[in-house]
Design an enzyme around this catalytic site. Structure first.
Site, mmCIF file in Angstrom:
data_model
loop_
_atom_site.group_PDB
_atom_site.id
_atom_site.type_symbol
_atom_site.label_atom_id
_atom_site.label_comp_id
_atom_site.label_asym_id
_atom_site.label_seq_id
_atom_site.Cartn_x
_atom_site.Cartn_y
_atom_site.Cartn_z
ATOM 1 N N LEU A 245 0.843 -1.196 0.000
ATOM 2 C CA LEU A 245 0.000 0.000 0.000
ATOM 3 C C LEU A 245 0.880 1.248 0.000
ATOM 4 O O LEU A 245 1.033 1.938 1.012
ATOM 5 C CB LEU A 245 -0.954 -0.009 1.198
ATOM 6 C CG LEU A 245 -2.339 -0.530 0.839
ATOM 7 C CD1 LEU A 245 -2.286 -2.009 0.576
ATOM 8 C CD2 LEU A 245 -3.368 -0.185 1.845
ATOM 9 N N HIS A 246 1.428 1.559 -1.169
ATOM 10 C CA HIS A 246 2.355 2.676 -1.270
ATOM 11 C C HIS A 246 1.717 4.009 -0.826
ATOM 12 O O HIS A 246 2.068 4.568 0.212
ATOM 13 C CB HIS A 246 2.846 2.835 -2.702
ATOM 14 C CG HIS A 246 3.428 1.595 -3.305
ATOM 15 N ND1 HIS A 246 4.600 1.006 -2.866
ATOM 16 C CD2 HIS A 246 2.998 0.822 -4.339
ATOM 17 C CE1 HIS A 246 4.860 -0.058 -3.595
ATOM 18 N NE2 HIS A 246 3.911 -0.200 -4.504
ATOM 19 N N ASP A 247 0.788 4.525 -1.595
ATOM 20 C CA ASP A 247 0.280 5.887 -1.379
ATOM 21 C C ASP A 247 -0.493 6.085 -0.077
ATOM 22 O O ASP A 247 -0.359 7.143 0.563
ATOM 23 C CB ASP A 247 -0.587 6.318 -2.575
ATOM 24 C CG ASP A 247 0.241 6.410 -3.858
ATOM 25 O OD1 ASP A 247 -0.326 6.266 -4.941
ATOM 26 O OD2 ASP A 247 1.474 6.614 -3.756
#
Ligand code: RIB
Ligand code: CA
Length: 321
Positions: free
Chosen positions: A250-252
């Protein structure tokens, strides 16, 4: 009977925030998390070409606002390509629509006619409290805003950037997608003396939407949690094959989590620069971990996240939308 004591806690004023993004699955989830954050006052969303072309990132931002019934949030289209390089997209990761895993109707809410760069400049110059920026895509819009109107740097509280890597890249062995897509824009931002916190792949690759966490989202029996689980299920297949992860990183959303609860993270100030010359390492974030350069430690590098607490927050908040 003792009068009930008012338990007054210091109520922090919500952070005035602009989110610059390239939706994109994880951008979409970050937007939903921002909508659910009382700590944030989202002034507007600006879009940039990245995961998919600008027309799609802009319509996807509108789709997500409509999905969450937040059509009150203005969306400003930005730059359709990087400063110098040709556009690199990531449809193989996010799907041709940019929102693999769900199907949303064509958006009907308006797209603003003001350019993202002008919205960023006007908002910052005309705001009494300093503005915080969350950048979830290539840094083209912010770079051009800084070039067009350098004075904005004096009224920016902080910039929290999803980008870069301390160790391994994801679009090349050396570089992370957002920085690689527009390395020259990243150089402009990194050398702007802004207070920057960088959420790199080394952190986001430990925030994995495992099957157990996906099931926890589905068990909440909430339409937006179901939509997030479907997005992550589909988006995660790429990273499972490519990186051997148990699910999607879950980068952002980590950027939004940092703004709402920085204690979920550990950070370390380091000198950091962008590789602009090497054909094999173009777009690498050169993070001087031991400060061998003796340069100023200008970039606050996130090093760890409490992933369990992060996913608990994600489910709790999105199910409250
Ligand atoms: O490398 C991951 C980053 O690139 C994320 O922001 C993803 O949405 C893409 O923009
Ligand atoms: Ca993104």
């Amino acid at each position: 009977m003792m009068p009930a004591r008012s338990l007054s806690y210091p109520v922090m004023k919500p952070i005035p925030l602009i989110i610059d993004c390239d939706p994109g699955v994880d951008d979409a989830i970050a937007l939903l998390l921002a909508f659910a954050a009382p700590e944030l006052r989202l002034l507007g969303i600006t879009t940039v070409a990245g995961n998919v072309p600008l027309s799609l990132t802009s319509s996807n931002a509108r789709r997500i606002c409509e999905l969450a019934h937040r059509t009150d949030i203005p969306i400003y289209p930005g730059c359709p390509r990087p400063l110098l390089n040709a556009l690199t997209t990531a449809a193989e990761v996010h799907g041709e629509t940019g929102l693999t895993g769900i199907t949303l109707p064509e958006p009907t809410m308006a797209l603003q006619s003001v350019h993202a760069v002008d919205f960023i400049i006007d908002t910052i110059l005309n705001s009494a409290p300093p503005i915080t920026l969350a950048t979830l895509g290539p840094l083209t819009n912010l770079a051009i805003a800084l070039i067009k109107e350098p004075r904005i740097a004096q009224n920016i509280q902080q910039v929290v950037i999803m980008g870069g890597a301390i160790t391994h890249g994801n679009i090349t062995p050396s570089a992370e997608f957002n920085i690689y897509c527009d390395p020259h824009a990243a150089h402009v931002v990194f050398t702007s003396n802004l207070p920057i916190t960088l959420i790199t792949l080394d952190v986001t690759h430990t925030a994995i939407a495992t099957p157990k966490r996906l099931q926890n989202l589905r068990d909440r029996q909430h339409p937006l949690c179901e939509a997030v689980a479907n997005l992550l299920q589909s988006y995660g297949s790429y990273d499972q094959e490519r990186h051997g992860f148990e699910g999607a990183p879950l980068h952002d959303p980590c950027v939004i989590a940092y703004l709402t609860d920085p204690h979920l993270f550990r950070t370390r100030p380091c000198p950091a620069s962008i590789e602009l010359q090497s054909p094999t390492s173009l777009g690498r974030t050169i993070i001087d971990w031991y400060n061998t350069s003796q340069n100023p430690k200008t970039i606050n590098i996130a090093t760890t996240i409490n992933a369990e607490a992060f996913f608990q927050m994600l489910g709790d908040r999105i199910s409250g939308l």
